[in-house]
Motif scaffolding. Sequence first.
Motif, short mmCIF file in Angstrom:
data_model
loop_
_atom_site.label_atom_id
_atom_site.label_comp_id
_atom_site.label_asym_id
_atom_site.label_seq_id
_atom_site.Cartn_x
_atom_site.Cartn_y
_atom_site.Cartn_z
N PHE A 154 -29.72 -46.09 34.13
CA PHE A 154 -29.90 -46.24 35.58
C PHE A 154 -28.56 -46.41 36.27
CE2 PHE A 154 -30.44 -48.93 39.35
CZ PHE A 154 -31.30 -48.13 40.10
N PHE A 155 -27.73 -47.31 35.77
CA PHE A 155 -26.46 -47.55 36.45
C PHE A 155 -25.46 -46.42 36.23
CE2 PHE A 155 -28.21 -51.83 36.78
CZ PHE A 155 -27.90 -52.10 38.09
N ASP A 156 -25.70 -45.56 35.23
CA ASP A 156 -24.91 -44.34 35.10
C ASP A 156 -25.14 -43.40 36.28
OD1 ASP A 156 -23.62 -44.98 32.76
OD2 ASP A 156 -25.01 -43.89 31.46
N LEU A 157 -26.29 -43.55 36.94
CA LEU A 157 -26.63 -42.68 38.07
C LEU A 157 -26.12 -43.22 39.40
CD1 LEU A 157 -30.31 -41.80 37.07
CD2 LEU A 157 -28.22 -40.51 36.61
N VAL A 158 -25.59 -44.43 39.40
CA VAL A 158 -25.04 -45.02 40.62
C VAL A 158 -23.64 -44.46 40.84
CG1 VAL A 158 -24.27 -47.16 41.71
CG2 VAL A 158 -26.40 -47.12 40.39
N ASP A 159 -23.38 -44.00 42.04
CA ASP A 159 -22.04 -43.50 42.37
C ASP A 159 -21.00 -44.57 42.04
OD1 ASP A 159 -19.63 -43.23 44.33
OD2 ASP A 159 -20.62 -41.28 44.41
N PRO A 160 -19.92 -44.22 41.34
CA PRO A 160 -18.94 -45.21 40.90
C PRO A 160 -18.33 -46.04 42.02
CG PRO A 160 -18.58 -43.14 39.76
CD PRO A 160 -19.62 -42.88 40.81
N ALA A 161 -18.36 -45.54 43.26
CA ALA A 161 -17.77 -46.28 44.38
C ALA A 161 -18.82 -47.00 45.22
CB ALA A 161 -16.97 -45.34 45.27
N GLN A 216 -34.43 -41.85 43.76
CA GLN A 216 -33.42 -41.86 44.82
C GLN A 216 -33.62 -43.05 45.74
OE1 GLN A 216 -30.71 -39.53 45.21
NE2 GLN A 216 -30.17 -41.37 46.38
N GLU A 217 -34.88 -43.39 46.00
CA GLU A 217 -35.16 -44.55 46.84
C GLU A 217 -34.65 -45.83 46.17
OE1 GLU A 217 -39.00 -46.87 48.88
OE2 GLU A 217 -39.29 -45.03 47.71
N ALA A 218 -34.85 -45.95 44.86
CA ALA A 218 -34.37 -47.12 44.13
C ALA A 218 -32.84 -47.19 44.15
CB ALA A 218 -34.87 -47.09 42.69
N LEU A 219 -32.18 -46.06 43.94
CA LEU A 219 -30.72 -46.03 43.98
C LEU A 219 -30.20 -46.41 45.36
CD1 LEU A 219 -30.16 -42.75 41.94
CD2 LEU A 219 -29.51 -45.06 41.21
N ASP A 220 -30.85 -45.93 46.41
CA ASP A 220 -30.43 -46.25 47.77
C ASP A 220 -30.60 -47.74 48.07
OD1 ASP A 220 -29.81 -43.60 48.20
OD2 ASP A 220 -31.69 -43.13 49.25
N LYS A 221 -31.67 -48.32 47.55
CA LYS A 221 -31.89 -49.75 47.77
C LYS A 221 -30.80 -50.58 47.10
CE LYS A 221 -36.91 -49.60 48.41
NZ LYS A 221 -38.23 -49.93 47.82
N VAL A 222 -30.44 -50.20 45.89
CA VAL A 222 -29.40 -50.94 45.16
C VAL A 222 -28.05 -50.81 45.86
CG1 VAL A 222 -28.07 -51.01 43.01
CG2 VAL A 222 -30.55 -50.84 42.92
N VAL A 258 -31.48 -57.18 46.13
CA VAL A 258 -32.25 -56.29 45.25
C VAL A 258 -31.98 -56.70 43.81
CG1 VAL A 258 -32.56 -53.94 44.42
CG2 VAL A 258 -32.23 -54.35 46.86
N ALA A 259 -33.05 -56.97 43.08
CA ALA A 259 -32.93 -57.28 41.66
C ALA A 259 -33.38 -56.07 40.85
CB ALA A 259 -33.78 -58.50 41.30
N VAL A 260 -32.63 -55.76 39.80
CA VAL A 260 -32.97 -54.66 38.90
C VAL A 260 -33.36 -55.27 37.56
CG1 VAL A 260 -32.14 -52.59 37.73
CG2 VAL A 260 -31.38 -53.10 40.07
N SER A 261 -34.60 -55.03 37.15
CA SER A 261 -35.10 -55.57 35.89
C SER A 261 -35.35 -54.42 34.91
CB SER A 261 -36.40 -56.34 36.11
OG SER A 261 -37.02 -56.66 34.88
N ALA A 262 -34.74 -54.51 33.74
CA ALA A 262 -34.90 -53.45 32.73
C ALA A 262 -35.87 -53.85 31.64
CB ALA A 262 -33.54 -53.08 32.13
N GLY A 263 -36.71 -54.85 31.89
CA GLY A 263 -37.70 -55.24 30.91
C GLY A 263 -38.70 -54.13 30.65
N LEU A 264 -39.16 -54.01 29.42
CA LEU A 264 -40.07 -52.92 29.06
C LEU A 264 -41.53 -53.35 28.97
CD1 LEU A 264 -37.97 -51.14 26.29
CD2 LEU A 264 -38.12 -50.60 28.73
#
Length: 208
Positions: A99-106, A69-75, A7-13
């Motif tokens: 976005f990565f602030d919303l990812v569970d730290p573990a 939530q779907e995006a977070l689960d994929k990551v 999974v690639a995460v792109s933050a381009g605007l």
Amino acid sequence: MQTLKLVAVSAGLSSPSSTRLLADRLVQAARYRLAEQEYAVEAEVIELRDLALDIAKNLVTGFPSEALQEALDKVTGADGVIAVTPVFTASYSGLFKSFFDLVDPAALTGTPVLLGATGGTARHSLVLDHALRPLFAYLRARISSTAVYAASEDWGTGGDEYTEGLPHRITRAGEEFADLVATAADARPAAGEELVPFEKQLADLRLD
């Protein structure tokens, strides 16, 4: 044949975006390497600009939308993550960090991660080591040794006798990341196989 999920995460605007282009190229390089090692690959790119409003609402309310939530689960469920951000004010973008602030730290513990960044000038290349690596070290990810920074002048150039061009750097980073993903996947216990705690392994060695 084992299937690995990237999974690639792109933050381009913008659209099109050099950040998305770099993410696509890194995915492609990793996919080629894994195919050479006879892995099947499922790859997906998540565009954070499509989730910007959902991310902002989640930060305020604490409740993610279905799409977020779907995006977070994929990551968090990926075998390997490619994270690419544009550089704003000498650091990652606010959208990327939010976005990565919303990812569970573990949730990314032990997950191979390849870092990438884009910017208008090569002077921002230190963002990889000064901002991105500390962020994913905090998340306890397995950060691939080679990261890629692409300045505006890097696109369409092949480098010279002293400097590797962007295509070469993308290929090298993608291959190293792919090897890390494959190693991590091979180290996981097979389905139904019991994972022996380290303390028990040590006790068995002492008995021998």
